[in-house]
Design an enzyme around this catalytic site. Structure first.
Site, PDB file in Angstrom:
ATOM      1  N   LYS A 174      41.531  14.156  25.848  1.00  0.00           N
ATOM      2  CA  LYS A 174      42.447  15.266  26.486  1.00  0.00           C
ATOM      3  C   LYS A 174      43.816  14.450  26.501  1.00  0.00           C
ATOM      4  CE  LYS A 174      42.994  18.828  29.020  1.00  0.00           C
ATOM      5  NZ  LYS A 174      42.994  20.369  28.547  1.00  0.00           N
TER       6      LYS A 174
ATOM      7  N   TYR B 287      33.970   6.998  36.444  1.00  0.00           N
ATOM      8  CA  TYR B 287      32.911   6.305  36.991  1.00  0.00           C
ATOM      9  C   TYR B 287      33.002   4.827  37.697  1.00  0.00           C
ATOM     10  CZ  TYR B 287      29.487   9.771  35.319  1.00  0.00           C
ATOM     11  OH  TYR B 287      28.907  10.820  34.953  1.00  0.00           O
TER      12      TYR B 287
ATOM     13  N   ASP C 275      29.485  12.768  29.853  1.00  0.00           N
ATOM     14  CA  ASP C 275      28.344  13.309  30.856  1.00  0.00           C
ATOM     15  C   ASP C 275      28.325  14.796  30.814  1.00  0.00           C
ATOM     16  OD1 ASP C 275      26.609  13.083  32.958  1.00  0.00           O
ATOM     17  OD2 ASP C 275      28.290  13.892  34.381  1.00  0.00           O
TER      18      ASP C 275
ATOM     19  N   ASP D  64      38.324  20.381  25.996  1.00  0.00           N
ATOM     20  CA  ASP D  64      38.189  21.818  26.318  1.00  0.00           C
ATOM     21  C   ASP D  64      37.769  22.670  25.111  1.00  0.00           C
ATOM     22  OD1 ASP D  64      40.630  21.470  25.641  1.00  0.00           O
ATOM     23  OD2 ASP D  64      41.695  22.765  27.010  1.00  0.00           O
TER      24      ASP D  64
ATOM     25  N   ASP E 268      25.078  17.416  28.740  1.00  0.00           N
ATOM     26  CA  ASP E 268      24.373  18.500  29.362  1.00  0.00           C
ATOM     27  C   ASP E 268      24.540  19.624  28.598  1.00  0.00           C
ATOM     28  OD1 ASP E 268      23.543  16.590  31.449  1.00  0.00           O
ATOM     29  OD2 ASP E 268      23.628  18.327  32.877  1.00  0.00           O
TER      30      ASP E 268
HETATM   31  C1  IPM Z   1      23.359  11.135  33.008  1.00  0.00           C
HETATM   32  C2  IPM Z   1      23.347  11.069  34.696  1.00  0.00           C
HETATM   33  C3  IPM Z   1      24.205  10.174  35.455  1.00  0.00           C
HETATM   34  C4  IPM Z   1      25.460  10.028  34.909  1.00  0.00           C
HETATM   35  C5  IPM Z   1      24.043  10.400  36.871  1.00  0.00           C
HETATM   36  C6  IPM Z   1      22.561  10.484  37.572  1.00  0.00           C
HETATM   37  C7  IPM Z   1      24.688   9.171  37.572  1.00  0.00           C
HETATM   38  O1  IPM Z   1      23.854  12.449  34.903  1.00  0.00           O
HETATM   39  O2  IPM Z   1      23.042  10.006  32.839  1.00  0.00           O
HETATM   40  O3  IPM Z   1      23.834  11.714  32.466  1.00  0.00           O
HETATM   41  O4  IPM Z   1      26.247  10.750  35.493  1.00  0.00           O
HETATM   42  O5  IPM Z   1      25.799   9.277  34.081  1.00  0.00           O
HETATM   43 MN    MN Z   2      24.598  13.572  33.173  1.00  0.00          MN
END
Ligand code: IPM
Ligand code: MN
Length: 354
Positions: free
Chosen positions: A187, A142, A243, A219, A247
């Site tokens: 990894k 990032y 990240d 993975d 999710d």
């Molecule tokens: C999160 C989001 C952010 C990230 C984006 C919106 C930049 O997906 O907080 O997980 O990738 O960190």
């Molecule tokens: Mn995210």
């Protein structure tokens, strides 16, 4: 307690869920006798539209001078599928994290008994899953060196020993407050940065014998999370892996609208839902405000008073049991209520509980 809260509502459903967070926070402060002051500031596409910068200096100042930031969401479809654009809403969130030195992102993944049927995974697999992902937040790809031209581009995943040590310290401390089981996700079979993570983690784990530390390739970890989520207690990983994995973790619980997070480090801590701005739902009063409301619980827990956080969690559970829910989690979708009704029900519940 006297709290000054920076409110960064942002884009899409952000302003709607932010309002519900404020409602609940106000109710908690009234009940427990705390003073609270909210100061709003621009971020994301809203800030680009107003002043051309997704994290203006003025917003930074408001955050710096506050005790905590209650953040909602950034992102706008006008900027998606436009790789040519140089200024993007998401940069606001990244700039905030970097400027406030928020290197640790705490993302709890928990299941709610009344919602298990909404999970895409079988009940016998997810029931009782409860772990925390500690995501490194100010390093890795990032923020590493980048290059972009028409026929060549790269991002760099760089970490220093110091950056790895400080996030691992947060993770060991978390594990100590839970089941004392830490999984370091990397990894290291391919990436040099991961090998440094593993080396530092092995050294630290030798000095932390009260915690069972294991190591897993990312993975494999992503597979294990849906095969056997109860395996995990605390997991720690670098920015990009965290990240992606969080999710994935968020759907285990049945809805993305349920998971809060805390970002901590050097400056003002930030509390925010892990979901995004869901532009298609903006203004429709259908977004689930619970991740934002649970972020308020994490905010109180950060400052110490367990009772306040507990009271928010209890009210959230009660709302789900009473079926006062937005369409994504309502047991009977024809009886779903709006974003605002969920927040009002929860703050009334808090006010009535004495
Ligand atoms: C999160 C989001 C952010 C990230 C984006 C919106 C930049 O997906 O907080 O997980 O990738 O960190
Ligand atoms: Mn995210």
């Amino acid at each position: 307690m006297k709290l000054k809260i920076a409110l960064l509502a942002g884009d899409g459903i952000g302003p709607e869920i932010s309002r519900e967070g404020v409602k609940v926070m106000t109710a908690v402060c009234r009940r427990f006798g705390h003073e609270v002051e909210f100061v709003s500031a621009l971020v994301g596409a809203a800030a680009i539209d107003a002043v051309g910068d997704p994290f203006p200096e003025e917003t930074y100042n408001v955050c710096r001078d506050a005790d905590a930031v209650l953040f909602s969401a950034v992102g706008d479809p006008r900027f998606d599928n436009r790789p040519d654009l140089k200024v993007r809403p998401e940069q606001g969130l990244l700039a905030m994290r970097k400027k406030l030195g928020l290197f640790a992102n705490i993302r709890p993944v928990a299941t709610f008994a009344s919602l298990i049927h909404k999970s895409p995974l079988r009940e016998d697999i997810v029931s009782g899953a409860d772990f925390v992902c500690i995501r490194e937040l100010t390093g890795g790809m990032y923020f590493g060196e980048k290059y972009e031209s028409d026929d060549h581009a790269y991002d760099t995943c760089a970490y220093t020993r110091g950056e790895i040590e400080r996030i691992l310290k947060v993770a060991f401390d978390y594990a100590r407050r839970r089941k004392r089981h830490l999984t370091v996700v990397d990894k290291a079979n391919v990436l040099a940065s991961s090998r440094l993570w593993r080396k530092v983690a092995q050294e630290m784990s030798r000095e932390t014998p009260d915690i069972t530390t294991d190591f897993m390739y990312v993975d494999n970890a992503s597979m294990r999370m849906i095969q056997d989520p109860r395996f995990f207690d605390v997991m720690v990983t670098e920015n990009t892996f965290g990240d992606i994995l969080t999710d994935e973790g968020s759907v285990i619980s049945g809805s993305m609208g349920l998971l809060p997070s805390a970002s901590i480090g050097e400056g003002t801590p930030v509390f925010e839902p892990i979901h995004g701005s869901w532009p298609e739902a903006a203004g429709k009063n259908i977004a689930n405000p619970l991740a934002q409301i649970l972020s308020v619980a994490m905010l109180f827990e950060h400052f110490g008073p367990a009772e306040e956080g507990e009271c928010v969690r209890k009210a959230v559970d009660a709302s789900m049991e009473a079926g006062v829910s937005t369409p994504d989690i309502a047991p009977d979708p024809s009886k779903a209520v709006g974003t605002d009704a969920v927040g009002t029900w929860i703050s009334d519940f808090i006010a009535a509980e004495r």
